[in-house]
Design a protein around this motif. Structure first.
Motif, mmCIF file in Angstrom:
data_model
loop_
_atom_site.group_PDB
_atom_site.id
_atom_site.type_symbol
_atom_site.label_atom_id
_atom_site.label_comp_id
_atom_site.label_asym_id
_atom_site.label_seq_id
_atom_site.Cartn_x
_atom_site.Cartn_y
_atom_site.Cartn_z
ATOM 1 N N LEU A 9 38.168 42.373 58.264
ATOM 2 C CA LEU A 9 38.396 43.091 57.010
ATOM 3 C C LEU A 9 39.819 43.634 56.927
ATOM 4 O O LEU A 9 40.466 43.555 55.876
ATOM 5 C CB LEU A 9 37.380 44.227 56.860
ATOM 6 N N VAL A 10 40.314 44.151 58.025
ATOM 7 C CA VAL A 10 41.693 44.656 58.045
ATOM 8 C C VAL A 10 42.673 43.503 57.833
ATOM 9 O O VAL A 10 43.639 43.633 57.071
ATOM 10 C CB VAL A 10 41.973 45.403 59.366
ATOM 11 N N ALA A 11 42.424 42.382 58.481
ATOM 12 C CA ALA A 11 43.316 41.224 58.323
ATOM 13 C C ALA A 11 43.325 40.739 56.881
ATOM 14 O O ALA A 11 44.390 40.454 56.316
ATOM 15 C CB ALA A 11 42.880 40.097 59.260
ATOM 16 N N TRP A 12 42.153 40.657 56.242
ATOM 17 C CA TRP A 12 42.087 40.193 54.851
ATOM 18 C C TRP A 12 42.774 41.196 53.923
ATOM 19 O O TRP A 12 43.430 40.799 52.959
ATOM 20 C CB TRP A 12 40.664 39.969 54.406
ATOM 21 N N ALA A 13 42.615 42.483 54.193
ATOM 22 C CA ALA A 13 43.271 43.497 53.368
ATOM 23 C C ALA A 13 44.790 43.385 53.481
ATOM 24 O O ALA A 13 45.506 43.496 52.482
ATOM 25 C CB ALA A 13 42.799 44.887 53.775
ATOM 26 N N TRP A 27 48.725 33.733 45.390
ATOM 27 C CA TRP A 27 47.602 32.954 45.916
ATOM 28 C C TRP A 27 47.092 33.553 47.225
ATOM 29 O O TRP A 27 45.889 33.519 47.507
ATOM 30 C CB TRP A 27 48.003 31.496 46.116
ATOM 31 N N LEU A 28 47.989 34.130 48.010
ATOM 32 C CA LEU A 28 47.591 34.751 49.271
ATOM 33 C C LEU A 28 46.730 35.983 49.013
ATOM 34 O O LEU A 28 45.758 36.235 49.722
ATOM 35 C CB LEU A 28 48.833 35.108 50.081
ATOM 36 N N ALA A 29 47.080 36.730 47.985
ATOM 37 C CA ALA A 29 46.287 37.907 47.619
ATOM 38 C C ALA A 29 44.889 37.496 47.179
ATOM 39 O O ALA A 29 43.900 38.127 47.561
ATOM 40 C CB ALA A 29 46.993 38.686 46.511
ATOM 41 N N ILE A 33 41.435 38.597 49.039
ATOM 42 C CA ILE A 33 40.341 39.308 48.371
ATOM 43 C C ILE A 33 39.027 38.551 48.527
ATOM 44 O O ILE A 33 37.985 39.143 48.822
ATOM 45 C CB ILE A 33 40.679 39.537 46.889
ATOM 46 N N VAL A 34 39.066 37.244 48.338
ATOM 47 C CA VAL A 34 37.848 36.426 48.474
ATOM 48 C C VAL A 34 37.295 36.521 49.895
ATOM 49 O O VAL A 34 36.081 36.710 50.095
ATOM 50 C CB VAL A 34 38.132 34.962 48.081
ATOM 51 N N LEU A 35 38.159 36.411 50.885
ATOM 52 C CA LEU A 35 37.707 36.503 52.273
ATOM 53 C C LEU A 35 37.207 37.898 52.613
ATOM 54 O O LEU A 35 36.239 38.061 53.365
ATOM 55 C CB LEU A 35 38.831 36.091 53.225
ATOM 56 N N THR A 39 33.458 38.503 53.843
ATOM 57 C CA THR A 39 33.175 39.115 55.140
ATOM 58 C C THR A 39 32.218 40.292 54.991
ATOM 59 O O THR A 39 31.309 40.468 55.809
ATOM 60 C CB THR A 39 34.486 39.568 55.812
ATOM 61 N N ILE A 40 32.394 41.081 53.944
ATOM 62 C CA ILE A 40 31.478 42.203 53.709
ATOM 63 C C ILE A 40 30.065 41.684 53.457
ATOM 64 O O ILE A 40 29.093 42.187 54.041
ATOM 65 C CB ILE A 40 31.964 43.059 52.525
ATOM 66 N N ILE A 41 29.931 40.667 52.620
ATOM 67 C CA ILE A 41 28.611 40.103 52.330
ATOM 68 C C ILE A 41 27.988 39.521 53.589
ATOM 69 O O ILE A 41 26.803 39.734 53.864
ATOM 70 C CB ILE A 41 28.724 39.055 51.211
ATOM 71 N N PHE A 42 28.770 38.795 54.376
ATOM 72 C CA PHE A 42 28.278 38.219 55.625
ATOM 73 C C PHE A 42 27.777 39.316 56.572
ATOM 74 O O PHE A 42 26.710 39.200 57.169
ATOM 75 C CB PHE A 42 29.385 37.404 56.299
ATOM 76 N N GLY A 43 28.543 40.391 56.690
ATOM 77 C CA GLY A 43 28.142 41.497 57.562
ATOM 78 C C GLY A 43 26.863 42.163 57.103
ATOM 79 O O GLY A 43 25.998 42.500 57.917
#
Length: 54
Positions: A9-13, A27-29, A33-35, A39-43
């Motif tokens: 989550l920190v890396a994606w932020a 595009w990186l942003a 955001i998608v990742l 990750t939150i949904i997966f967790g």
């Protein structure tokens, strides 16, 4: 498990912040955001599955 998710989550932020900071990297942003959301949904799904199995 939660340690890995928090690190992701920190890396994606960070990716999202860098993407918004540099206009050419929007595009990186979006990817960040998608990742982050994925990750939150997966967790949450893994947490509920672990609770139901015990």
């Amino acid at each position: 498990m939660w340690t890995v998710l928090i690190i992701l989550l920190v890396a994606w932020a960070v990716l999202a912040i860098v993407g918004f900071a540099f206009e050419g990297l929007l595009w990186l942003a979006i990817i960040g955001i998608v990742l982050f959301v994925g990750t939150i949904i997966f967790g949450l799904i893994r947490n509920r599955a672990a609770r139901n199995s015990t």
